[in-house]
Structure formats: structure tokens, C-alpha cells
Enzyme design. Structure first.
Site, mmCIF file in Angstrom:
data_model
loop_
_atom_site.group_PDB
_atom_site.id
_atom_site.type_symbol
_atom_site.label_atom_id
_atom_site.label_comp_id
_atom_site.label_asym_id
_atom_site.label_seq_id
_atom_site.Cartn_x
_atom_site.Cartn_y
_atom_site.Cartn_z
ATOM 1 N N LYS A 107 0.854 -1.191 0.000
ATOM 2 C CA LYS A 107 0.000 0.000 0.000
ATOM 3 C C LYS A 107 0.883 1.232 0.000
ATOM 4 O O LYS A 107 2.001 1.199 0.532
ATOM 5 C CB LYS A 107 -0.886 0.023 1.263
ATOM 6 C CG LYS A 107 -2.095 0.914 1.109
ATOM 7 C CD LYS A 107 -3.189 0.190 0.356
ATOM 8 C CE LYS A 107 -4.471 0.965 0.298
ATOM 9 N NZ LYS A 107 -5.588 0.049 0.004
HETATM 10 N N1 GLU Z 1 -7.069 0.394 -3.187
HETATM 11 C C1 GLU Z 1 -7.904 -0.743 -3.459
HETATM 12 C C2 GLU Z 1 -7.980 -1.644 -2.235
HETATM 13 O O1 GLU Z 1 -7.820 -1.219 -1.132
HETATM 14 C C3 GLU Z 1 -7.502 -1.463 -4.730
HETATM 15 C C4 GLU Z 1 -6.157 -2.094 -4.748
HETATM 16 C C5 GLU Z 1 -5.737 -2.642 -6.095
HETATM 17 O O2 GLU Z 1 -6.521 -2.657 -7.015
HETATM 18 O O3 GLU Z 1 -4.566 -3.056 -6.190
HETATM 19 O O4 GLU Z 1 -8.291 -2.799 -2.335
#
Ligand code: GLU
Length: 476
Positions: A107
Site C-alpha cells: 500500500k
Molecule cells: N485500493 C484498493 C484496495 O484497497 C484497490 C487495490 C488494487 O486494485 O490493487 O483494495
């Protein structure tokens, strides 16, 4: 933000992880290895804006590399900090394992309020952040693939993809370095709606399981169920829109930054969204009633509560007052570990974040595969599929003429049956299949084990089990 007197977001995730892993037969060393965050990179960089240098702080955290690339969004918010990014990265690990997308968890975040900047300024900031991450392989098609999260969307992903491509001019797979791009820049149909669509599919699957509905004291179908949504951003908006327009659910309250709108007759989501777009908030919306204390609306009577905004909004302070028998966590971490305990004791059923909002990463997976295969889904087979359907329709026509009044085709059958699936239909079908499969694996653990009393623990057990298998296969 951590609610006062409660563990931090990352500690909260660790507590929930701990409840599940304690019920698993894994060595203490492996438990620790899975739980721990592998690395967090902090970057501070300057960008020349408005005649001066402005310094920004960003993070990219890699929680688990049991599979690579690692995956997870990039968030733009003033609340971004290391603890939050690490908690979110950990949730990505478990989310990807649960829905079987072949990624580790990561993240990123940038501590910024994007509303304070012009578009060209945001582009400069994003490109510089992307440069800092890409030069350390923290953006890379086979190492680390970001995506949108709160405060970012298609536009930012397109800038990131372009920045990476400029730095890696001979990489034929450069587009796969990030997902959530606009369709005209290597994205996939259905990615923007994906997380909200996944929430809808998750609820549809829940309502196919009578014993699970019984656990929440519910009967019937999604139709007419009274729903409260917190946050009408990308996820909350799509979830509310699909549930009200396609499943017949009634959205009785929407909570936003500046308050809530309450209307037992049901809120028209498109109208309210347009109002927010024009006025910057829900206040003044001419239908229903406006309540300035938005958080109070979390405690209103309803059947389904959908927190689709920030972490920690349901905490020890308000958990006992929550009346919804069913909560579906469209946001990441909206229920603190303390609130989770209170709600479990009350018998509230919680469909956990790592499952409920996995639609985004699932469709990101499809986009990544599309980028690596350099061809859009359905391009080879669509017309061939239609030709085969045409054969059956012609044959039915022949029968129709032959049998006359005794038998006839349903109106519209021909048009519906003839149309071969395009990319959007295939994406939705793949997402629906993923959401159904993941729910079933979670529910199976919930029902088959006496020591598992909730879906969250079941989800963790499935996910941790898969991560543990991947580590064992690596010889750890
Ligand atoms: N930000 C989104 C989540 O928390 C998508 C992550 C992604 O598609 O890699 O799942």
C-alpha cells in the site's frame, strides 16, 4: 485516524489477525513471519509550486512478498501515516489471498489534501512521487503494482503509468506497472465501478445463504432492505447506485463529510451525487431531511449499514448504539477491534473488509493480465460466439415457423442470446464468480468450525492458510 483510547489501525488489524491465527496449527515463527510488515519506504521530496519548493511525505509499504508482484492502492489524504499504510498493506495481503489474486500485499500513501491543488500541480507531484517509487522498483510490473485508493483515481494512475514508461522506454510490459488506468490508457472496462460492484455481488451472495441471513435475523431478499451508506465516494456511490437501481434496496440515509441526508422514502443516488458535485456537500439537498451530525446517522435503524469511507468510524464510542443487524465493510478497517468485539457480542453480522471491498483488486488483476497479454478480453471469441448462437437461433426460428401457435420464442430472447460477451460483461462475470467463490470459502469455515464465531475470523483463517501454504512452498 485512531479513535481515542483504542489501539492504532495497524494494531487493530494485528488483534483481528491474532484472534484467527490462534485457532490455526502453524508454528509460532511462521505466524510471526506472516503478520509482520516486510518493509516500509518513506520518501520526502520537493516540488516547485507557486514560486516556492513544497516538501511532501509519501510511503510505500510492502507487507508480504509470498507472491509477487505485490499489490495495493496509493492513497492521497492528510491522514496518511506509516501506521495506516502498514495496516492497509497487511489487509491487501489477506484480501488478495482470500479472493485468489496472485499478489502479495502492499500500500502507498501521500500526505496531501488533493483538493488544495490545481490539476497541473497534482500532476507534477504525482509524477515526482512515481519517479521516487519507480527508481526503487516500488512501482514495477513484476514487483509492485499500485492502484487507486482514497483521493486518487484513473487520472493519477495514467500519470503514474506514463511516468514509468518514460523511465523504462524498452519495457514492453510497462503498462502493467499500475492498474486502475482509464480504458483509453491501457485500463479495463469496469475497473472504476469494481469495488462498489463487488459490494453488491457480496451482498447478493450473502442473501443466497439462508443460514447466514438467519444469523443476522434477516429474511427475504435484498429488495426493500433499508440501507445506510457512509461516504458517497467512488465505492459508496457505486454500491448504493447498484443496490437501489438493480436490487430494489432502499437507501434511507447517506452520510457525507458535512452531514447526512435521511429519507425513509429512499434517496435517489444519482440526484444526490449530482448535488454534492455542484454544492460540495449534502447540506441544502431539497429532499429528505438534513442532519448536521452525520456520525449520528450510523446509529439509525436500518437493515444494512455500509461504511464506505474512513477507518475507525465504528469504534468503542458508538458500537453499542449501532442498530443495523448487518454491516458490510466497503471501506478498509471501518470497524475497530474494540467495536468488533462489542458488535459480535450483540450478534451483528459483519461482512469483513478484506472480502467486501476486494472487487477493486480483483478487477485490477484482470487489468494486469490484459496488459501483460496485450489483448482485450473477448476480442478473439466474441464474433465466433455470436455466430454459434446464430445457428441455434436460426434453428429455433425454423421450429417456430413449423409449430406455429403451439410454441413461440420469448420476446427479446433472440437479441439477448445473440450478443456475445464484450470486455465489460466478462469483467463483471469474473468479478461475480470471484465474489461468490470467496464468500463460500469463508462461510464454509464459519459453519464447519465451532471455534469460529464470525465471518472476519473465517476470512482471516482462509487467507492466512493460503499465505502459509505459499511460504511453505518456498521452503520457509
Ligand atoms: N485500493 C484498493 C484496495 O484497497 C484497490 C487495490 C488494487 O486494485 O490493487 O483494495
Amino acid at each position: 485516524m485512531t479513535p481515542a483510547g483504542e489501539p492504532s489501525f495497524r494494531e487493530s488489524v494485528d488483534i483481528m489477525f491474532g484472534r484467527a491465527v490462534d485457532k490455526m496449527d502453524l508454528s509460532p515463527g511462521l505466524k510471526k513471519k506472516i503478520q509482520i510488515c516486510n518493509a516500509t519506504y518513506t520518501v520526502r521530496f520537493g516540488v516547485r509550486l507557486r514560486g516556492d519548493i513544497h516538501t511532501f511525505t509519501g510511503y510505500r509499504s510492502v507487507h508480504s512478498e509470498h507472491m509477487e508482484p505485490v499489490k495495493g492502492g496509493i492513497r492521497y489524504s492528510l491522514g496518511v501515516n506509516q501506521d495506516e499504510v502498514e495496516a492497509l498493506a497487511a489487509l491487501m495481503t489477506y484480501k488478495c489471498a482470500l479472493v485468489e489474486t496472485p499478489f502479495g500485499g502492499s500500500k502507498g500513501g501521500l500526505c496531501i489534501d488533493p483538493r488544495e491543488y490545481e490539476e497541473h500541480e497534482l500532476e507534477n507531484i504525482t509524477r515526482r512521487f512515481a519517479y521516487e517509487l519507480a527508481k526503487r522498483d516500488l512501482i514495477h510490473p513484476s514487483q509492485n503494482v499500485p492502484a487507486p485508493d482514497m483521493g486518487t483515481g484513473e487520472r493519477e494512475m495514467a500519470w503514474i503509468a506514463d511516468q514509468y514508461a518514460r523511465m523504462n522506454t524498452t519495457d514492453i510490459n510497462a503498462k502493467a506497472c499500475v492498474t486502475g488506468k482509464p480504458p483509453h490508457a491501457g485500463g479495463i472496462q469496469g475497473r472504476t465501478e469494481a469495488t462498489g460492484r463487488g459490494v453488491q455481488y457480496a451482498l447478493q451472495e450473502f442473501f443466497r445463504h439462508p443460514e447466514d441471513m438467519k444469523a443476522a435475523g434477516m429474511t427475504g431478499t435484498l429488495s426493500d432492505k433499508r440501507v445506510i451508506v457512509q461516504g458517497l465516494g467512488n465505492v459508496g456511490y457505486h454500491a448504493a447506485k447498484f443496490l437501489s437501481e438493480e436490487d430494489g434496496s432502499v437507501i434511507v440515509a447517506v452520510i457525507e463529510r458535512d452531514g447526512a441526508i435521511h429519507d425513509e422514502e429512499g434517496i435517489n443516488i444519482e440526484e444526490l451525487r449530482a448535488w454534492i458535485g455542484d454544492h460540495g456537500g449534502v447540506s441544502g439537498y431539497p429532499k429528505g431531511s438534513y442532519v448536521q451530525d452525520g456520525a449520528a446517522a450510523l446509529e439509525y435503524e436500518c437493515d444494512i449499514l455500509i461504511p464506505a469511507a474512513l477507518e475507525g468510524v465504528i469504534n468503542k464510542g458508538n458500537a453499542k448504539n449501532i442498530k443495523a443487524p448487518l454491516i458490510i465493510e466497503a471501506a478498509n478497517g471501518p470497524v475497530t477491534a474494540g467495536a468488533d468485539e462489542i458488535l459480535r457480542a450483540k450478534g451483528t453480522v459483519i461482512i469483513p473488509d478484506m472480502y467486501a471491498n476486494a472487487g477493486g483488486v480483483t478487477v485490477s488483476y484482470f487489468e494486469w493480465v490484459k496488459n501483460l497479454s496485450h489483448i482485450r478480453f473477448g476480442r478473439m471469441q466474441r464474433r465466433q460466439e455470436e455466430a454459434r448462437h446464430q445457428l441455434i437461433v436460426d434453428e429455433l426460428h425454423r421450429l417456430d415457423e413449423h409449430l406455429g401457435d403451439k410454441w413461440s420464442m420469448t420476446p427479446n430472447f433472440k437479441e439477448k442470446y445473440l450478443r456475445g460477451a464484450g470486455e465489460l460483461e466478462l469483467v463483471r462475470s469474473g468479478l461475480d464468480d470471484t465474489m461468490r467463490g470467496a464468500y463460500q470459502s469463508m462461510a464454509e469455515v464459519w459453519h464447519s468450525r465451532d471455534d469460529v464465531e464470525d465471518l472476519r475470523t473465517a476470512a482471516f483463517i482462509v487467507a492466512i492458510g493460503r499465505v502459509a501454504s505459499a511460504y511453505k512452498a518456498k521452503g520457509l
